[in-house]
Write an enzyme that holds these catalytic residues in place. Structure first.
Site, mmCIF file in Angstrom:
data_model
loop_
_atom_site.group_PDB
_atom_site.id
_atom_site.type_symbol
_atom_site.label_atom_id
_atom_site.label_comp_id
_atom_site.label_asym_id
_atom_site.label_seq_id
_atom_site.Cartn_x
_atom_site.Cartn_y
_atom_site.Cartn_z
ATOM 1 N N SER A 133 -15.686 -3.209 -40.312
ATOM 2 C CA SER A 133 -14.669 -3.625 -41.281
ATOM 3 C C SER A 133 -14.937 -4.982 -41.923
ATOM 4 C CB SER A 133 -13.299 -3.656 -40.601
ATOM 5 O OG SER A 133 -12.887 -2.333 -40.398
ATOM 6 N N ASP B 156 -14.634 -8.312 -38.485
ATOM 7 C CA ASP B 156 -13.603 -7.985 -39.476
ATOM 8 C C ASP B 156 -13.234 -9.172 -40.373
ATOM 9 O OD1 ASP B 156 -13.718 -5.653 -38.012
ATOM 10 O OD2 ASP B 156 -11.892 -6.053 -36.867
ATOM 11 N N ASP C 33 -10.133 2.090 -40.457
ATOM 12 C CA ASP C 33 -9.552 0.967 -41.223
ATOM 13 C C ASP C 33 -9.837 0.968 -42.732
ATOM 14 O OD1 ASP C 33 -9.670 0.356 -38.531
ATOM 15 O OD2 ASP C 33 -10.894 -1.421 -38.783
ATOM 16 N N TRP D 151 -5.250 4.424 -32.298
ATOM 17 C CA TRP D 151 -6.489 4.708 -31.554
ATOM 18 C C TRP D 151 -6.246 5.622 -30.353
ATOM 19 C CZ3 TRP D 151 -10.917 4.837 -33.494
ATOM 20 C CH2 TRP D 151 -11.312 3.930 -34.463
ATOM 21 N N GLU E 240 -8.121 -7.898 -33.695
ATOM 22 C CA GLU E 240 -9.090 -7.518 -34.714
ATOM 23 C C GLU E 240 -8.419 -7.403 -36.084
ATOM 24 O OE1 GLU E 240 -10.773 -4.107 -32.609
ATOM 25 O OE2 GLU E 240 -9.129 -2.831 -33.218
ATOM 26 N N GLN F 263 -13.540 2.534 -43.396
ATOM 27 C CA GLN F 263 -14.435 2.867 -42.287
ATOM 28 C C GLN F 263 -14.580 4.382 -42.248
ATOM 29 O OE1 GLN F 263 -15.889 0.494 -39.466
ATOM 30 N NE2 GLN F 263 -16.012 -0.103 -41.604
ATOM 31 N N TRP G 209 -15.119 9.203 -34.731
ATOM 32 C CA TRP G 209 -15.698 7.887 -35.004
ATOM 33 C C TRP G 209 -17.215 7.898 -34.785
ATOM 34 C CZ3 TRP G 209 -18.385 3.930 -32.694
ATOM 35 C CH2 TRP G 209 -18.266 2.671 -33.276
HETATM 36 C C1 FRU Z 1 -10.439 -1.564 -35.788
HETATM 37 C C2 FRU Z 1 -11.936 -1.588 -35.549
HETATM 38 C C3 FRU Z 1 -12.509 -2.860 -36.151
HETATM 39 C C4 FRU Z 1 -13.923 -2.482 -36.406
HETATM 40 C C5 FRU Z 1 -13.793 -1.063 -36.831
HETATM 41 C C6 FRU Z 1 -14.955 -0.206 -36.464
HETATM 42 O O1 FRU Z 1 -9.875 -0.343 -35.926
HETATM 43 O O2 FRU Z 1 -12.202 -1.496 -34.182
HETATM 44 O O3 FRU Z 1 -12.330 -3.988 -35.334
HETATM 45 O O4 FRU Z 1 -14.519 -3.286 -37.379
HETATM 46 O O5 FRU Z 1 -12.628 -0.549 -36.224
HETATM 47 O O6 FRU Z 1 -14.843 1.057 -37.035
#
Ligand code: FRU
Length: 676
Positions: free
Chosen positions: A275, A340, A218, A481, A393, A234, A242
């Site tokens: 985020s 977030d 994000d 995702w 989110e 992120q 990730w």
């Molecule tokens: C959305 C998310 C957010 C979170 C972040 C973690 O893509 O899941 O809700 O803050 O990614 O990387």
């Protein structure tokens, strides 16, 4: 996505991706893979390689030789290894002549890093390409771009003229290919910045923001301050998947040339920086400002120890260094999925508003504060919108003018869902309505989709754009995702093109419209215009490239489908089209290139776009691995990733089921702005 796609699944997907890249595919021509225990055999025509000196022995090695450290990274059982008799031996190994039938030569190479050891490509008696190792016994992919020599006859010479330390070369799996191989860069960022590979990898976008290395998701903390647009994101500083979520950072003055800055917020003490947003605290309400310096304040989710809290960090040096607030967290309700925060200053009620998601409960909460530190719950919204979504989110809330209705505005609440979106996987929905500083009241509890493609997620808008500019601008993470582990390295993911947001009343309904930021026009090259012509089946257009801006207007005729094919060579193409019967704009990426890395990737994605005036307009922004399509001035938008070969660069107009008129077609090549 958090909680939805367990890290284990991501890890398994990561392994799949890399396996795909390692072996020769049926489309490749193998010059040699040294699997048959002899140099008397080129895979292309069974002719022998020529051996000179002693370093290469009389047959391929099967791994490390006497006195050598472990050798790894070669394919199968055999490889070329000039360590015979140690570093002191010298010699060469030359292939028979072969014809260059592909655009690239990819091979695995290791051993010493010095001009005296390596491989060279010889054409017409001249050395046209060279490569050496990296002082490592691990072989990695290197690729020569040989498009300029396609069709010519060449020879590959592997040589070892060095007798000192690292005076040997390792080589294996020489492929003529249209699918260039590259091993992920491993090493220091500073070395990568100096390397030839920097921002030159297959699929690396030219003008979309990408991190230099490693994973990104994000966008975070978008804020304008003192002449700079900040983009945080992120980021995993340690890998291309990730993890270790931190805030990467870049700044730009034009949304296109981004300067990379050091990581702003690190994951620390088992708390990741998820985020969030950033604001200019012009009145120093937080007290973080000192000596009259205005603080930038980041409000982010601290993720760790089974809960998610809202935390602060601040900077008084134009965002160059950040301090996490010692009083963190500032908002802790003991919740595992509470994240977030998007914060903005609400002028009419003179307070900060935080929009934050109770992700699993699918509720959005609104908090208020006078100092960014003490927060009071104001109201909640939801569940609403898409049914059966796994989570909510990355919310954003802002007020937008309604075009053509002077003085009239409406609020837009945007939220993202980790799965079950219109094109499959993750995506965003929005509501229009009213916000009075306490509560959001939606015009309808049914939402609308933000983007009908698969690769636009977690968009957030810039804070503090000066009123003299007055635009509301955002960008999103161009990924999904479900298929996030796509075939790029050493980085993964790009941000979308920054987009301007407006509301228009169309056929009585308020529509949220997005168009590429106007600054994009500054990197347009020579314009190509074609006007008023009829297309019946196919009209090639004499524009080529993988970085393009296209504006085209069609008059619907007898055709049942019409549109533009881009990133095209042979059967490979990405289709942007209009389906007249369904009144829908679509992107078809089933033949767009590498679609095999995930079963959900290939497909056709469509969004409704009613024809009202007998005309359909498309704006198409192409950048190496992405296509963003804006139908009828941004009324319907689709964003999709694609992974074509680098030679797929043709453009054509098409129709099926009959002809239609092209009112106007304009195209511009777009310049590279990243990695210059
Ligand atoms: C959305 C998310 C957010 C979170 C972040 C973690 O893509 O899941 O809700 O803050 O990614 O990387």
């Amino acid at each position: 996505m958090f909680g939805l796609v367990p890290t284990l699944v991501l890890a398994v997907l990561a392994i799949n991706c890399s396996v795909l890249d390692i072996y020769a595919s049926p489309e490749d021509a193998i010059v040699a893979n040294f699997e048959e225990g002899t140099y008397d055999n080129s895979q292309l025509d069974k002719r022998p390689w020529k051996i000179e000196g002693t370093a290469f022995g009389d047959k391929p090695a099967s791994g490390a030789l006497k006195g050598q450290m472990a050798v790894s990274g070669f394919d199968g059982k055999g490889l070329v290894n000039s360590f015979l008799d140690g570093d002191r031996s010298i010699g060469s190994l030359t292939s028979p002549d072969f014809k260059m039938t592909r655009d690239y030569i990819s091979f695995l190479i290791g051993g010493g890093k010095q001009p005296e050891v390596g491989a060279e490509l010889i054409i017409d008696g001249k050395i046209v390409r060279t490569a050496t190792g990296r002082d490592s016994e691990m072989l990695t992919w290197q690729t020569w771009d040989v498009r300029d020599y396609r069709g010519k006859t060449a020879r590959l010479r592997i040589f070892d003229n060095a007798t000192g330390g690292w005076g040997h070369i390792l080589l294996d799996e020489v492929l003529l290919t249209d699918n260039p191989r590259q091993s992920p860069f491993t090493g220091r960022l500073s070395d990568y910045r100096r390397s030839e590979q920097y921002y030159r990898e297959p699929h690396r976008p030219g003008f979309h923001f990408t991190p230099e290395i490693n994973w990104m998701n994000d966008p975070n903390g978008l804020v304008y301050f003192d002449g700079e647009y900040h983009l945080f994101y992120q980021h995993n500083p340690y890998g291309n998947e990730w993890g270790h979520m931190s805030w990467g950072h870049a700044v730009s003055t034009d949304f296109l040339h981004w300067k990379h800055l050091p990581i702003a917020l690190h994951d620390e003490y088992d708390v990741m920086a998820f985020s969030g947003s950033a604001v200019v605290d012009a009145n120093n309400t937080s007290g973080f400002g000192a000596d009259g310096k205005i603080p930038l304040v980041a409000i982010y989710t601290g993720h760790g120890f089974g809960k998610q809290t809202q935390d602060l960090a601040y900077s008084t040096d134009r965002g160059r260094t950040w301090t996490k607030y010692a009083g963190n967290p500032v908002l802790d309700i003991g919740e595992a999925d509470f994240r977030d925060p998007k914060v903005f200053w609400h002028k009419p009620s003179s307070k900060w508003i935080m929009v934050v998601s109770m992700a699993v409960q699918k509720r959005i909460r609104f908090y208020g504060s006078s100092d960014l530190k003490a927060w009071e719950l104001l109201s909640e919204f939801g569940p609403a919108g898409v049914q059966n979504k796994p989570n909510w989110e990355c919310p954003d809330l802002f007020e937008l003018p309604i075009v053509g209705e002077p003085g009239k505005t409406r609020w837009v609440l945007e939220t993202d869902i980790g799965g079950g979106a219109i094109a499959g996987g993750s995506g965003g929905e929005y509501f229009t309505g009213d916000f009075d500083g306490e509560k959001f009241v939606a015009d309808s509890l049914e939402s609308q989709w933000v983007d009908f493609g698969r690769d636009f997620y977690a968009p957030v808008s810039w804070s503090d754009i000066p009123s003299s500019d007055g635009r509301r601008l955002w960008l999103g993470w161009m990924n999904n995702w479900e298929t996030a582990l796509n075939p790029t390295s050493p980085w993964r993911s790009a941000m979308s093109i920054p987009r301007e947001l407006i509301l228009r009343r169309i056929a009585g309904n308020l529509r949220f419209c997005q168009t590429p930021v106007r600054e994009l026009a500054n990197i347009r090259g020579q314009e190509i215009v074609r006007e008023k012509f009829v297309c019946n089946n196919v009209t090639p257009i004499d524009v080529r490239g993988q970085q393009l801006d296209i504006e085209v207007e069609f008059a619907t005729g007898l055709a049942t489908e019409f549109g533009v094919r881009v990133l095209k060579s042979g059967q490979e193409q990405t289709v942007i089209g209009y389906d007249v019967a369904k009144q829908a704009l679509f992107i078809d990426r089933t033949k767009s290139g590498n679609v095999a890395f995930h079963p959900a990737f290939s497909g056709r994605h469509a969004g409704p776009l009613p024809v009202r005036t007998g005309r359909v307009k498309m704006r198409i922004v192409v950048d190496k691995c992405s296509v963003e399509v804006f139908g009828n001035d941004g009324e319907t938008v689709l964003s999709d990733l694609v992974f074509p070969r680098s030679s797929s660069d043709a453009v054509e107009i098409f129709t099926s089921g009959g002809s239609c008129e092209v009112i106007q077609f304009r195209a511009w090549p777009l310049a590279r702005t990243m990695g210059q």
